[in-house]
Motif scaffolding. Structure first.
Motif, short mmCIF file in Angstrom:
data_model
loop_
_atom_site.label_atom_id
_atom_site.label_comp_id
_atom_site.label_asym_id
_atom_site.label_seq_id
_atom_site.Cartn_x
_atom_site.Cartn_y
_atom_site.Cartn_z
N ASP A 84 4.22 6.98 0.63
CA ASP A 84 4.00 7.23 -0.79
C ASP A 84 4.48 8.63 -1.11
O ASP A 84 4.87 9.38 -0.21
N PRO A 85 4.48 9.04 -2.40
CA PRO A 85 5.05 10.35 -2.75
C PRO A 85 4.35 11.54 -2.12
O PRO A 85 4.91 12.63 -2.08
N GLU A 86 3.12 11.36 -1.60
CA GLU A 86 2.36 12.48 -1.05
C GLU A 86 2.28 12.43 0.48
O GLU A 86 1.34 12.95 1.06
N ALA A 87 3.25 11.81 1.13
CA ALA A 87 3.15 11.63 2.58
C ALA A 87 4.44 11.95 3.31
O ALA A 87 4.67 11.46 4.42
N THR A 258 -1.09 10.86 -8.47
CA THR A 258 0.03 9.93 -8.26
C THR A 258 -0.50 8.51 -8.09
O THR A 258 -1.65 8.29 -7.70
N HIS A 259 0.36 7.57 -8.40
CA HIS A 259 0.06 6.16 -8.18
C HIS A 259 1.34 5.46 -7.76
O HIS A 259 2.41 5.69 -8.35
N GLN A 260 1.23 4.62 -6.74
CA GLN A 260 2.37 3.80 -6.32
C GLN A 260 1.93 2.35 -6.28
O GLN A 260 0.92 2.01 -5.64
N ASP A 261 2.67 1.48 -6.98
CA ASP A 261 2.27 0.08 -7.13
C ASP A 261 2.28 -0.67 -5.82
O ASP A 261 1.48 -1.59 -5.61
N ASP A 262 3.19 -0.33 -4.94
CA ASP A 262 3.28 -0.99 -3.65
C ASP A 262 3.96 -0.02 -2.70
O ASP A 262 4.62 0.93 -3.12
N GLY A 263 3.82 -0.26 -1.41
CA GLY A 263 4.34 0.67 -0.43
C GLY A 263 5.85 0.68 -0.34
O GLY A 263 6.54 -0.23 -0.81
N ALA A 264 6.36 1.73 0.29
CA ALA A 264 7.80 1.89 0.45
C ALA A 264 8.33 1.20 1.70
O ALA A 264 9.50 1.34 2.04
N PHE A 265 7.48 0.42 2.39
CA PHE A 265 7.93 -0.27 3.59
C PHE A 265 8.91 -1.39 3.27
O PHE A 265 8.71 -2.17 2.36
N ALA A 266 9.98 -1.45 4.07
CA ALA A 266 10.78 -2.66 4.21
C ALA A 266 10.64 -3.08 5.68
O ALA A 266 10.18 -2.29 6.51
#
Length: 740
Positions: A84-87, A258-266
């Motif tokens: 996410d944006p904070e990691a 911050t909020h992320q609707d779903d993770g950045a994993f593929a």
């Protein structure tokens, strides 16, 4: 090294302002940057340590809006994107044992002015502060243990805001929209700043930013596209009170959400898609920092008192089926994580304004910083694991309290006309108390789960005979007393040449592990680790400052490395100490002004970072001499800037290129991250004679649309992988209006 863009060519920047313009004239590309990284203001090139400094305005001009895009202009620094944006994972001079995000340990420190944004054990969100209206972003390379304690093992990143201006009222509004490759939507950004003098003694400054960005990952199970869209909001408020000529009081507050609707994993290579996710990897974060700083001026020295409090909240839902391997059964497992913390701190220091005077030679001509420091961090972690069929199955609760008492000193003395000696040290005691319990929750349907029970059995044991209740509780304390010394020496045979050498020790806090599966091989605590850093640097100026060339060689000895491992199911991470590493490298920077309004900034680095002992990593053996993960041997950047005029418009244009060599994902080197080559460009039209001194800017990042994974993680139970990609191409159009 100087900032990546300070911004423009000297001949144009020295022009007188037009009659209708109130904008401060741009400075030269080689302007000296004043930093406060040593807890006192000093010229960047006068400090005998490796520091890069970037002004907020210069970062904005090249479209660098987060730490991932800022750090790539600092030689020897790389960044692995986070879930996410904070990691994001910042890797300084190759000091890293993993590229995959973790809740529990970082090798670098992050500071908002003098306030650490890193928790000593359970990290929570790592605020990726937007640089809009910042004075500087400083990257300190090498251990910073003398002045910053256990939060800066390999280096530190400091965000320094612009202070309220007592002289005049003014403001600024900016907006931008961005098109992203591989995304159907557009991102939108809004910024506002207002500076308000309030009489002769008070002044306030407020700054707010809001950003919404589409994603680029496709979820094949649900059919949803662009699932990893994110939003962020940031607000800063600063208030200054000049009570007298000798006393000022400053308040600074920042909130970032911050909020992320779903993770950045593929879970593929080549295409950003995911096929095994049953639950959205929803992440939220909020960080609040409140700081009160008092400054007493006693002419020959200042006394500075700082009290601060930081709170964090980090709720997440992650899909654990991608770790447990339940996807073939058609069953998803979730993990709900709640992390929150409160972290008050205080510092009292004395800072010299002029060298000491004494009849004793040994006591005269010293400049100094000395002080005491205290921090207390109350951290809480809750983890609930379950399935849609059963609800929560397993619950972990962890309370961790960390505390540090420290005293520090940093002094320098001129030895004749050309030599300067620096001595420093930090003596402190750090302790961590942990109380962590795992509980099995009552679920009537548990024995009837069938095939799922076979998958969960390694985690929950014999399901048919297991009863609800506590599976175990660990309570304990670890404490250490540490001394971090520092030695620097500088030789300046002329105003244009200086050579420095330094030896500095850094330290990272011990901490506590989670152990939901009650694996007997997982220790409750992991110990501290430390680094000795040795540097030799040369800084030069030529042709009356039109050319600057700097080069620094370094050698790091890293012992008792904190390494992330996995317990026997492969689903949960923990940290242990093992072996050591040696990192050797060289960094250089070349800044030059050219005729016709052109300027060039070029930098690069070579890093050889490898282990010194054998280590049996959970993903495979790592022989002595294994390259540390996330450490590209070669990296560098180039910026070409040009300033000119077109009618009533002042034009600032740049082309930039960054390169990061291939590197490996973990100590076992199971995957290779390919090289990353990013091309960017910007052009800014400013109209100083129009009302509001408006500007229009066009910024492009990753123009060739290089799309490679920045992180590849092998999932132990499934034999698959998870990937996090670097962002695709973006082109942004923005406007900016100044109000006076």
């Amino acid at each position: 090294m100087a900032a990546p863009l300070q911004l423009l060519a000297q001949d144009t920047a020295e022009r007188e302002p037009t009659n209708n313009s109130t904008r401060k004239q741009r400075t030269t590309i080689l302007e000296e940057v004043i930093v406060s990284a040593t807890k006192r203001d000093a010229g960047l090139r006068d400090i005998p340590l490796s520091i890069d400094a970037f002004t907020g305005e210069s970062l904005r001009d090249i479209g660098a809006a987060n730490i991932e895009s800022i750090a790539r202009f600092s030689p020897g620094v790389s960044v692995s994107p986070g879930l996410d944006p904070e990691a994001a994972q910042v890797i300084i001079r190759g000091v890293s044992t993993d590229t995959f995000f973790t809740f529990f340990t970082r090798t670098f420190g992050m500071f908002y002015e003098d306030v650490s944004m890193v928790n000593p054990s359970i990290l929570g969100p790592q605020p990726n502060i937007d640089p809009y209206d910042l004075k500087t972003v400083e990257i300190l390379k090498g251990p910073q243990g003398t002045l910053f304690g256990g939060s800066a093992l390999a280096g530190a990143i400091r965000y320094v805001p612009n202070k309220p201006d007592f002289e005049e009222a003014y403001g600024q509004f900016a907006a931008a929209t961005t098109e992203h490759a591989r995304s159907d939507g557009m991102s939108h950004r809004y910024d506002v700043m207002a500076n308000l003098p309030l009489g002769d003694k008070f002044a306030a400054r407020v700054v707010a930013s809001k950003t919404a960005r589409p994603g680029y990952i496709t979820d094949l199970r649900s059919g949803r596209e662009d699932i990893n869209s994110s939003q962020s909001e940031q607000f800063r408020g600063l208030l200054s009170w000049r009570a007298s000529e000798s006393f000022t009081l400053n308040y600074s507050g920042i909130r970032r959400e911050t909020h992320q609707d779903d993770g950045a994993f593929a879970n593929t290579l080549g295409e950003p898609t995911h096929s095994e996710r049953f639950f959205a990897d929803v992440t939220d974060s909020r960080t609040d920092i409140h700081t009160l700083t008092a400054d007493w001026d006693f002419n020959s020295f200042d006394v500075v008192g700082i009290v601060a409090n930081m709170t964090k909240d980090y709720p997440q839902r992650l899909d654990y089926s991608q770790f447990f391997g339940t996807s073939p059964l058609g069953v998803g497992i979730y993990g709900d994580t709640f992390i929150n913390s409160e972290q008050p701190s205080a510092e009292l220091r004395i800072v010299s304004n002029e060298p000491t005077e004494s009849n004793w030679w040994i006591l005269s001509d010293w400049s100094y910083v000395a002080g005491v420091f205290y921090i207390y961090s109350d951290q809480f972690l809750a983890l609930n694991i379950g399935t849609e069929l059963t609800g929560d199955l397993l619950r972990l609760r962890g309370n961790v309290e960390a505390e540090e008492f420290a005293t520090f000193v940093d002094v320098t003395r001129a030895l004749g006309e050309h030599w300067e000696l620096g001595l420093g040290g930090r003596y402190f005691r750090q302790s961590t108390n942990a109380d962590i319990e795992t509980t099995l929750l009552p679920v009537a349907e548990l024995p009837l789960i069938g095939e799922l029970g076979g998958v969960l059995a390694p985690v929950l044991g014999d399901l048919s005979g297991l009863t609800a209740g506590s599976l175990g509780r660990d309570v304990g304390q670890v404490a250490e007393t540490v001394f971090n010394p520092k030695l620097t020496i500088k030789w300046a045979p002329s105003d244009s040449i200086s050579v420095f050498a330094s030896a500095v020790k850094g330290f990272r806090y011990a901490g506590a592990n989670q152990n939901p599966t009650r694996d007997p091989n997982v220790p409750l605590f992991f110990k501290s680790d430390n680094i000795w850093n040795y540097e030799l640097g040369l800084r030069t100026e030529w042709l009356e400052g039109a050319i600057q060339f700097d080069i620094t060689a370094f050698y790091l000895e890293w012992t008792d490395m904190q390494v992330q491992q996995r317990e026997y199911t492969g689903a949960f991470a923990y940290t242990t100490n093992v072996g050591g590493a040696e990192n050797t490298g060289v960094e250089f920077g070349l800044n030059t002004l050219l005729p016709g309004g052109f300027a060039i900034k070029l930098n690069g680095s070579y890093v050889d970072a490898h282990t010194t002992t054998f280590f049996d990593d959970f993903q495979g053996p790592a022989e002595a001499g294994t390259e540390l993960p996330g450490s590209p041997p070669v990296s560098g950047s180039l910026i070409v800037a040009w300033l000119g005029n077109l009618g009533p418009a002042e034009i600032v244009s740049t082309v930039n290129y960054t390169y990061q060599n291939r590197n490996y994902n973990n100590l076992a080197r199971t995957r290779e991250h390919p090289p990353i080559k990013l091309l960017g460009a910007s052009i800014n039209f400013r109209f100083p004679e129009l009302w509001g001194e408006p500007s229009i800017n066009l910024v492009g990042n990753n123009l060739t649309n290089e799309f490679e994974p920045g992180v590849i993680f092998d999932t132990p139970n499934t034999g698959g992988l998870l990937t996090i990609y670097n962002p695709p191409r973006s082109v942004s159009l923005g406007i900016e209006v100044n109000l006076r």
